[in-house]
Design an enzyme around this catalytic site. Structure first.
Site, mmCIF file in Angstrom:
data_model
loop_
_atom_site.group_PDB
_atom_site.id
_atom_site.type_symbol
_atom_site.label_atom_id
_atom_site.label_comp_id
_atom_site.label_asym_id
_atom_site.label_seq_id
_atom_site.Cartn_x
_atom_site.Cartn_y
_atom_site.Cartn_z
ATOM 1 N N CYS A 129 11.813 4.469 -3.370
ATOM 2 C CA CYS A 129 12.587 4.284 -4.593
ATOM 3 C C CYS A 129 11.791 4.951 -5.708
ATOM 4 O O CYS A 129 10.834 5.666 -5.437
ATOM 5 C CB CYS A 129 12.907 2.805 -4.854
ATOM 6 S SG CYS A 129 11.508 1.732 -5.236
ATOM 7 N N HIS A 144 -6.507 -0.512 9.144
ATOM 8 C CA HIS A 144 -6.888 -1.901 8.880
ATOM 9 C C HIS A 144 -5.748 -2.887 9.008
ATOM 10 O O HIS A 144 -5.968 -4.034 9.378
ATOM 11 C CB HIS A 144 -7.493 -2.029 7.476
ATOM 12 C CG HIS A 144 -8.812 -1.348 7.341
ATOM 13 N ND1 HIS A 144 -9.658 -1.595 6.284
ATOM 14 C CD2 HIS A 144 -9.439 -0.422 8.102
ATOM 15 C CE1 HIS A 144 -10.745 -0.860 6.414
ATOM 16 N NE2 HIS A 144 -10.628 -0.127 7.501
ATOM 17 N N THR A 193 9.679 3.792 -8.009
ATOM 18 C CA THR A 193 8.272 3.370 -8.049
ATOM 19 C C THR A 193 7.719 3.027 -6.669
ATOM 20 O O THR A 193 6.510 2.984 -6.488
ATOM 21 C CB THR A 193 8.100 2.125 -8.931
ATOM 22 O OG1 THR A 193 8.818 1.037 -8.327
ATOM 23 C CG2 THR A 193 8.572 2.371 -10.356
ATOM 24 N N HIS A 250 -9.802 -6.300 12.677
ATOM 25 C CA HIS A 250 -8.533 -5.906 12.070
ATOM 26 C C HIS A 250 -7.360 -6.479 12.860
ATOM 27 O O HIS A 250 -6.379 -6.940 12.263
ATOM 28 C CB HIS A 250 -8.434 -4.393 11.952
ATOM 29 C CG HIS A 250 -9.488 -3.812 11.058
ATOM 30 N ND1 HIS A 250 -9.672 -4.214 9.756
ATOM 31 C CD2 HIS A 250 -10.432 -2.868 11.293
ATOM 32 C CE1 HIS A 250 -10.677 -3.542 9.216
ATOM 33 N NE2 HIS A 250 -11.157 -2.717 10.134
ATOM 34 N N ASP A 306 16.806 4.555 -2.373
ATOM 35 C CA ASP A 306 17.884 4.385 -3.347
ATOM 36 C C ASP A 306 18.084 5.744 -4.014
ATOM 37 O O ASP A 306 17.486 6.752 -3.592
ATOM 38 C CB ASP A 306 17.571 3.258 -4.338
ATOM 39 C CG ASP A 306 16.423 3.584 -5.289
ATOM 40 O OD1 ASP A 306 15.780 4.657 -5.156
ATOM 41 O OD2 ASP A 306 16.153 2.762 -6.183
#
Length: 142
Positions: free
Chosen positions: A64, A97, A66, A133, A7
């Protein structure tokens, strides 16, 4: 090929990711945004995630401010395992993992130098396919 999306809050960092990919000769597809005008991250993160889920792109990187919102959007797409990483250890472990196929970063959280180290770690860490995994990744896909 790497799917890219951001964004407005992640636009500058996405441009730095593009420069990194071009320097390394790694193909990418940019799903937007294409400037700093306010926009909605789902409009760009979802198509990038769909490209990864469909196999059009091998991996994806979404950004973005955060990293939280755009990672949530990406993870709504079946077949996507998007990990929000702000350090190289998490980037390595999510590949080893979780076989994460998308990386989310927060441009307001990590600076450009750290972001490029996280990106490099994510792109260059293989999924070793260790049975425990692989079994867990399989359960995520059910």
């Amino acid at each position: 090929m790497i799917a890219l999306a951001s964004d407005h809050g992640g636009y500058d960092l996405k441009c730095q990711v593009i420069a990194y990919l071009e320097e390394k000769g790694i193909a990418y597809r940019d799903f937007g945004c294409y400037g700093k005008e306010s926009c909605d991250y789902p409009d760009f993160g979802r198509p990038a995630a769909q490209a990864v889920a469909s196999g059009e792109c091998e991996k994806g990187v979404v950004i973005c401010t955060t990293g939280i919102g755009i990672s949530i959007v990406a993870n709504k797409v079946k077949g996507v395992r998007c990990a929000l990483c702000s350090d190289t250890v998490s980037a390595r472990l999510t590949r080893e993992h979780n076989n994460a196929n998308m990386l989310a970063m927060g441009a307001g959280i990590v600076g450009p130098n750290l972001a490029m180290s996280i990106l490099d770690t994510f792109l260059n860490t293989p999924f070793p396919g260790e049975e425990k995994h692989a079994r867990r990744v399989g359960k995520m896909e059910e």
